[in-house]
Design an enzyme around this catalytic site. Structure first.
Site, PDB file in Angstrom:
ATOM      1  N   HIS A   1       6.836  -3.299  -0.267  1.00 60.48           N
ATOM      2  CA  HIS A   1       7.983  -2.752  -0.983  1.00 60.48           C
ATOM      3  C   HIS A   1       9.194  -2.810  -0.061  1.00 60.48           C
ATOM      4  O   HIS A   1       9.072  -2.575   1.145  1.00 60.48           O
ATOM      5  CB  HIS A   1       7.708  -1.296  -1.406  1.00 60.48           C
ATOM      6  CG  HIS A   1       8.702  -0.778  -2.400  1.00 60.48           C
ATOM      7  ND1 HIS A   1       9.895  -0.203  -2.025  1.00 60.48           N
ATOM      8  CD2 HIS A   1       8.679  -0.750  -3.757  1.00 60.48           C
ATOM      9  CE1 HIS A   1      10.564   0.155  -3.111  1.00 60.48           C
ATOM     10  NE2 HIS A   1       9.855  -0.164  -4.169  1.00 60.48           N
TER      11      HIS A   1
ATOM     12  N   GLU B   1       3.300  -1.565  -8.912  1.00 57.42           N
ATOM     13  CA  GLU B   1       2.838  -2.548  -9.871  1.00 57.42           C
ATOM     14  C   GLU B   1       1.322  -2.743  -9.835  1.00 57.42           C
ATOM     15  O   GLU B   1       0.709  -3.064 -10.858  1.00 57.42           O
ATOM     16  CB  GLU B   1       3.524  -3.904  -9.635  1.00 57.42           C
ATOM     17  CG  GLU B   1       4.979  -3.967 -10.070  1.00 57.42           C
ATOM     18  CD  GLU B   1       5.927  -3.515  -8.977  1.00 57.42           C
ATOM     19  OE1 GLU B   1       5.437  -3.179  -7.870  1.00 57.42           O
ATOM     20  OE2 GLU B   1       7.145  -3.501  -9.219  1.00 57.42           O
TER      21      GLU B   1
END
Length: 388
Positions: A273, A326
């Site tokens: 991320h 996700e």
């Protein structure tokens, strides 16, 4: 590059504006080093675990969590806004047919533009805070109806009209499938939706704010945000993360598959991320939800996570690479029966509330967002050549 206002000279900033503060916000923040994010003064994960979607929507729009009376009034008002204007509903089959190869998210861009025109949204610059809020609520309430209708039309099915007696997430699943959802799945999807309402100045949120800074109407701001979300490096990853699980297939293939991919310079979708330097709190929460369902798919996902993090730590020492939202979002949505082509649209059904909060906040600032760029092309001016 930005301009130093005091000296009127360019200021160098990191690529992608990473870490550059461009404005103040009261909507929330992401603390990447701590693995924590919040909506206003509340932990976003705690809100997802303890409150309903409408409560958090109220928080983002009105600045406070509702009491019981406010909750009922807000839920009733937004439920009434789910039904589409007749002209918008009539246009959806053509939109679904034209965008069928691209999916419901592409159709949403067109449908939102039409909705804004049908409801006569006016430029943010020309209306007061009350009208801006009304437009934002109308658009947010309509997005799940638009998305599910476009999906069903693309499948050769008739759209399902919204029900005002169902909460936001349950109604979304009902419109998608035509059946009243299982309580556990409705709550799991609601928690996912809450956890993805807002997340700092990500690409789609910043896009919405840039457009809002021009004074454009709410629909225009949301269309731009949807366009940004459609990119695979932003909102397009939940189904791709699940595709990774499918490609690996069995536990014995995890190590060789991941090593080959990493050593070839490939990206492992669902990991890493740009902000978090520790575990993504959204991923931790969704892993807990997935484990409540249990089953072979969940066990496999947990084992993939364990081995991938181990391999990444070995091959990329010094970098903290963990699952992002996700990875387990795809698992939870798959467990609850959502088709993969609706994973990113479902993300949009949540993030539209965060976009709207940011649009309303940006509309209070009359300064247009207008950065600069460093020119690196051929030296100028050069004489324009004459045609022979």
């Amino acid at each position: 590059m930005p301009i130093n206002q005091a000296t009127n000279t360019p200021v160098d900033v990191p690529r992608g504006l990473a870490g550059v503060v461009v404005t103040d916000t009261e909507l929330g923040d992401v603390r990447g080093l701590e693995g924590f994010y919040h909506y206003r003064q509340y932990s976003a994960v705690e809100l997802a675990r303890s409150r309903g979607f409408e409560d958090v929507w109220h928080l983002m729009v009105h600045g406070e969590l509702p009491d019981a009376g406010q909750r009922a009034a807000f839920a009733g008002r937004t439920a009434e806004l789910r039904r589409l204007p007749d002209d918008v509903r009539a246009a959806l089959p053509a939109i679904a047919e034209a965008t069928g190869h691209s999916g419901p998210l592409a159709g949403l861009r067109t449908a939102l533009s039409l909705l804004g025109a049908s409801l006569e949204f006016r430029p943010l610059y020309d209306i007061d805070a009350g009208l801006r809020r009304a437009d934002a609520l109308a658009a947010c309430a309509a997005v799940p109806t638009l998305l599910t209708a476009l999906y069903r039309l693309g499948q050769g099915l008739e759209p399902v009209e919204p029900r005002e007696d169902l909460a936001y997430a349950a109604n979304y699943l009902y419109m998608l499938t035509g059946s009243e959802p299982d309580v556990a799945c409705a709550r799991a999807i609601e928690q996912y939706l809450i956890s993805t309402i807002d997340h700092g100045f990500n690409a789609s949120t910043f896009t919405a704010r840039v457009i809002a800074s021009t004074g454009a109407d709410v629909a225009a701001c949301l269309v731009g945000a949807v366009g940004a979300l459609s990119g695979p490096l932003h909102g397009g990853a939940p189904s791709r993360a699940l595709d990774t699980l499918d490609a690996i297939g069995t536990p014995d293939r995890i190590d060789p598959w991941i090593r080959e991919r990493v050593l070839a310079g490939g990206r492992i979708m669902g990991f890493g991320h740009p902000v978090y330097r520790t575990a993504d709190p959204r991923s931790r929460m969704l892993r807990d939800i997935a484990r409540q369902f249990g089953g072979p798919m969940v066990d496999f996902a947990v084992e993939v996570e364990r081995q991938v993090e181990q391999i990444l730590a070995e091959l990329k020492p010094g970098r903290e690479l963990h699952t992002n939202v996700e990875f387990y979002a795809g698992v939870v949505m798959e467990l609850c029966g959502l088709p993969r082509e609706m994973f990113t649209p479902t993300f949009a059904a949540a993030r539209v509330v965060g976009w709207s909060g940011n649009i309303l906040e940006q509309a209070e600032d009359s300064k247009i967002i207008r950065p600069a760029a460093r020119y690196v092309g051929p030296g100028a001016p050069v004489a324009v050549p004459h045609l022979a």
